[in-house]
Scaffold this motif. Sequence first.
Motif, PDB file in Angstrom:
ATOM      1  N   THR A 162     -48.523 -40.762  10.487  1.00 25.97           N
ATOM      2  CA  THR A 162     -48.617 -39.643  11.419  1.00 25.97           C
ATOM      3  C   THR A 162     -49.718 -38.733  10.909  1.00 25.97           C
ATOM      4  OG1 THR A 162     -46.278 -39.802  11.972  1.00 25.97           O
ATOM      5  CG2 THR A 162     -47.379 -37.716  12.462  1.00 25.97           C
ATOM      6  N   HIS A 163     -50.614 -38.340  11.817  1.00 27.15           N
ATOM      7  CA  HIS A 163     -51.763 -37.500  11.479  1.00 27.15           C
ATOM      8  C   HIS A 163     -51.720 -36.236  12.322  1.00 27.15           C
ATOM      9  CE1 HIS A 163     -53.440 -41.198   9.739  1.00 27.15           C
ATOM     10  NE2 HIS A 163     -53.068 -41.784  10.851  1.00 27.15           N
ATOM     11  N   GLU A 164     -52.538 -35.287  11.976  1.00 29.92           N
ATOM     12  CA  GLU A 164     -52.643 -34.044  12.730  1.00 29.92           C
ATOM     13  C   GLU A 164     -53.989 -34.012  13.443  1.00 29.92           C
ATOM     14  OE1 GLU A 164     -51.015 -30.856  14.384  1.00 29.92           O
ATOM     15  OE2 GLU A 164     -49.986 -32.025  12.848  1.00 29.92           O
ATOM     16  N   GLY A 165     -53.974 -34.036  14.779  1.00 31.45           N
ATOM     17  CA  GLY A 165     -55.185 -33.919  15.583  1.00 31.45           C
ATOM     18  C   GLY A 165     -55.329 -32.492  16.081  1.00 31.45           C
ATOM     19  N   GLU A 166     -56.364 -32.220  16.833  1.00 28.78           N
ATOM     20  CA  GLU A 166     -56.602 -30.873  17.354  1.00 28.78           C
ATOM     21  C   GLU A 166     -55.507 -30.432  18.319  1.00 28.78           C
ATOM     22  OE1 GLU A 166     -60.618 -30.754  18.886  1.00 28.78           O
ATOM     23  OE2 GLU A 166     -61.434 -31.323  16.934  1.00 28.78           O
ATOM     24  N   ASP A 167     -54.859 -31.397  18.998  1.00 31.97           N
ATOM     25  CA  ASP A 167     -53.793 -31.083  19.947  1.00 31.97           C
ATOM     26  C   ASP A 167     -52.403 -31.344  19.383  1.00 31.97           C
ATOM     27  OD1 ASP A 167     -55.723 -30.378  21.830  1.00 31.97           O
ATOM     28  OD2 ASP A 167     -55.805 -32.393  22.681  1.00 31.97           O
ATOM     29  N   GLY A 168     -52.300 -31.562  18.074  1.00 30.53           N
ATOM     30  CA  GLY A 168     -51.008 -31.808  17.464  1.00 30.53           C
ATOM     31  C   GLY A 168     -50.931 -33.174  16.816  1.00 30.53           C
ATOM     32  N   PRO A 169     -49.723 -33.564  16.384  1.00 33.52           N
ATOM     33  CA  PRO A 169     -49.564 -34.828  15.654  1.00 33.52           C
ATOM     34  C   PRO A 169     -49.701 -36.051  16.561  1.00 33.52           C
ATOM     35  CG  PRO A 169     -47.449 -33.729  15.923  1.00 33.52           C
ATOM     36  CD  PRO A 169     -48.480 -32.812  16.492  1.00 33.52           C
ATOM     37  N   TYR A 170     -50.153 -37.147  15.949  1.00 35.10           N
ATOM     38  CA  TYR A 170     -50.236 -38.426  16.629  1.00 35.10           C
ATOM     39  C   TYR A 170     -49.981 -39.513  15.595  1.00 35.10           C
ATOM     40  CZ  TYR A 170     -54.913 -38.916  14.616  1.00 35.10           C
ATOM     41  OH  TYR A 170     -55.959 -39.024  13.744  1.00 35.10           O
ATOM     42  N   GLN A 171     -49.618 -40.694  16.083  1.00 43.19           N
ATOM     43  CA  GLN A 171     -49.264 -41.795  15.187  1.00 43.19           C
ATOM     44  C   GLN A 171     -50.290 -42.916  15.279  1.00 43.19           C
ATOM     45  OE1 GLN A 171     -45.114 -42.965  15.069  1.00 43.19           O
ATOM     46  NE2 GLN A 171     -45.718 -45.097  14.988  1.00 43.19           N
ATOM     47  N   THR A 172     -50.530 -43.574  14.136  1.00 42.67           N
ATOM     48  CA  THR A 172     -51.399 -44.743  14.095  1.00 42.67           C
ATOM     49  C   THR A 172     -50.680 -45.908  13.429  1.00 42.67           C
ATOM     50  OG1 THR A 172     -52.382 -44.127  11.966  1.00 42.67           O
ATOM     51  CG2 THR A 172     -53.513 -43.362  13.956  1.00 42.67           C
ATOM     52  N   GLU A 173     -51.115 -47.117  13.776  1.00 44.15           N
ATOM     53  CA  GLU A 173     -50.625 -48.338  13.157  1.00 44.15           C
ATOM     54  C   GLU A 173     -51.844 -49.142  12.737  1.00 44.15           C
ATOM     55  OE1 GLU A 173     -47.106 -50.122  15.370  1.00 44.15           O
ATOM     56  OE2 GLU A 173     -48.003 -48.785  16.862  1.00 44.15           O
ATOM     57  N   ASP A 174     -51.868 -49.627  11.497  1.00 46.00           N
ATOM     58  CA  ASP A 174     -53.027 -50.317  10.954  1.00 46.00           C
ATOM     59  C   ASP A 174     -52.571 -51.549  10.183  1.00 46.00           C
ATOM     60  OD1 ASP A 174     -55.544 -50.971   9.945  1.00 46.00           O
ATOM     61  OD2 ASP A 174     -55.535 -49.394   8.436  1.00 46.00           O
ATOM     62  N   VAL A 175     -53.219 -52.679  10.473  1.00 43.80           N
ATOM     63  CA  VAL A 175     -53.001 -53.885   9.685  1.00 43.80           C
ATOM     64  C   VAL A 175     -54.374 -54.349   9.213  1.00 43.80           C
ATOM     65  CG1 VAL A 175     -52.149 -56.249   9.606  1.00 43.80           C
ATOM     66  CG2 VAL A 175     -50.938 -54.539  10.969  1.00 43.80           C
ATOM     67  N   GLU A 176     -54.582 -54.258   7.928  1.00 43.21           N
ATOM     68  CA  GLU A 176     -55.837 -54.708   7.333  1.00 43.21           C
ATOM     69  C   GLU A 176     -55.811 -56.230   7.241  1.00 43.21           C
ATOM     70  OE1 GLU A 176     -56.552 -54.025   3.035  1.00 43.21           O
ATOM     71  OE2 GLU A 176     -58.144 -52.737   3.840  1.00 43.21           O
ATOM     72  N   ASN A 177     -56.881 -56.858   7.726  1.00 52.65           N
ATOM     73  CA  ASN A 177     -56.989 -58.308   7.724  1.00 52.65           C
ATOM     74  C   ASN A 177     -57.852 -58.807   6.576  1.00 52.65           C
ATOM     75  OD1 ASN A 177     -56.609 -60.919   8.927  1.00 52.65           O
ATOM     76  ND2 ASN A 177     -58.691 -60.767   9.733  1.00 52.65           N
ATOM     77  N   PHE A 178     -58.808 -57.984   6.152  1.00 56.47           N
ATOM     78  CA  PHE A 178     -59.726 -58.370   5.087  1.00 56.47           C
ATOM     79  C   PHE A 178     -60.216 -57.130   4.351  1.00 56.47           C
ATOM     80  CE2 PHE A 178     -64.032 -58.963   3.470  1.00 56.47           C
ATOM     81  CZ  PHE A 178     -63.875 -60.091   2.687  1.00 56.47           C
ATOM     82  N   LEU A 179     -60.316 -57.227   3.033  1.00 58.47           N
ATOM     83  CA  LEU A 179     -60.930 -56.201   2.200  1.00 58.47           C
ATOM     84  C   LEU A 179     -61.767 -56.923   1.156  1.00 58.47           C
ATOM     85  CD1 LEU A 179     -61.201 -53.186   1.449  1.00 58.47           C
ATOM     86  CD2 LEU A 179     -59.279 -53.523  -0.110  1.00 58.47           C
ATOM     87  N   SER A 180     -63.069 -56.615   1.119  1.00 58.00           N
ATOM     88  CA  SER A 180     -63.951 -57.287   0.169  1.00 58.00           C
ATOM     89  C   SER A 180     -63.572 -56.932  -1.268  1.00 58.00           C
ATOM     90  CB  SER A 180     -65.412 -56.897   0.432  1.00 58.00           C
ATOM     91  OG  SER A 180     -65.606 -55.515   0.217  1.00 58.00           O
ATOM     92  N   THR A 181     -64.004 -57.750  -2.201  1.00 53.96           N
ATOM     93  CA  THR A 181     -63.645 -57.530  -3.606  1.00 53.96           C
ATOM     94  C   THR A 181     -64.195 -56.203  -4.125  1.00 53.96           C
ATOM     95  OG1 THR A 181     -65.547 -58.858  -4.309  1.00 53.96           O
ATOM     96  CG2 THR A 181     -63.400 -59.974  -4.176  1.00 53.96           C
ATOM     97  N   ASP A 182     -65.320 -55.718  -3.582  1.00 57.02           N
ATOM     98  CA  ASP A 182     -65.843 -54.422  -4.011  1.00 57.02           C
ATOM     99  C   ASP A 182     -65.231 -53.265  -3.211  1.00 57.02           C
ATOM    100  OD1 ASP A 182     -67.137 -54.561  -1.553  1.00 57.02           O
ATOM    101  OD2 ASP A 182     -69.162 -54.523  -2.400  1.00 57.02           O
TER     102      ASP A 182
END
Length: 152
Positions: free
Chosen positions: A51-71
């Motif tokens: 849950t984050h705070e935007g200019e108009d109030g809180p909102y929710q995000t969902e994130d699934v990382e598929n790849f992250l490089s070694t660096d």
Amino acid sequence: MSRFVISILAGLSLTTSLYASDDSMTNHPQKLSKAEIAGDIFKDKRLVVMTHEGEDGPYQTEDVENFLSTDKKFDSGMYRSGPVRMTLEPYGVDEFMYFLEGGVTLTSEDGTVTEIKAGDAVTIAKEWRGTWDTKGYTKIYVIYSPTPMGEE
């Protein structure tokens, strides 16, 4: 760095810890299947909900990382967000996005308006400044950051 980017990067940092000992992420191609792209990926154990705070109030995000490089400078995955309006000063990462659902209105600080809808793709430079306004969306993302993810 904007609160939006900090929130995204904080979420990516949390996701990154799930892969700390998983070498398969870089040793094998990382595929997104049709079913995952259709939404099944958001049932994945790697899902990070925030849950984050935007200019108009809180909102929710969902994130699934598929790849992250070694660096930890190159990252991809799928992301879903609820309605939000925010000003980004600057964006903070170079990002390519392909929108699967919903869309976003990007208003650059010079007043240029770019409408992105489902089926559209957009690339935003880390230096971009402007307003991000959406009723909600789902996207595939690819991010490059000169600073390793989680070390902002």
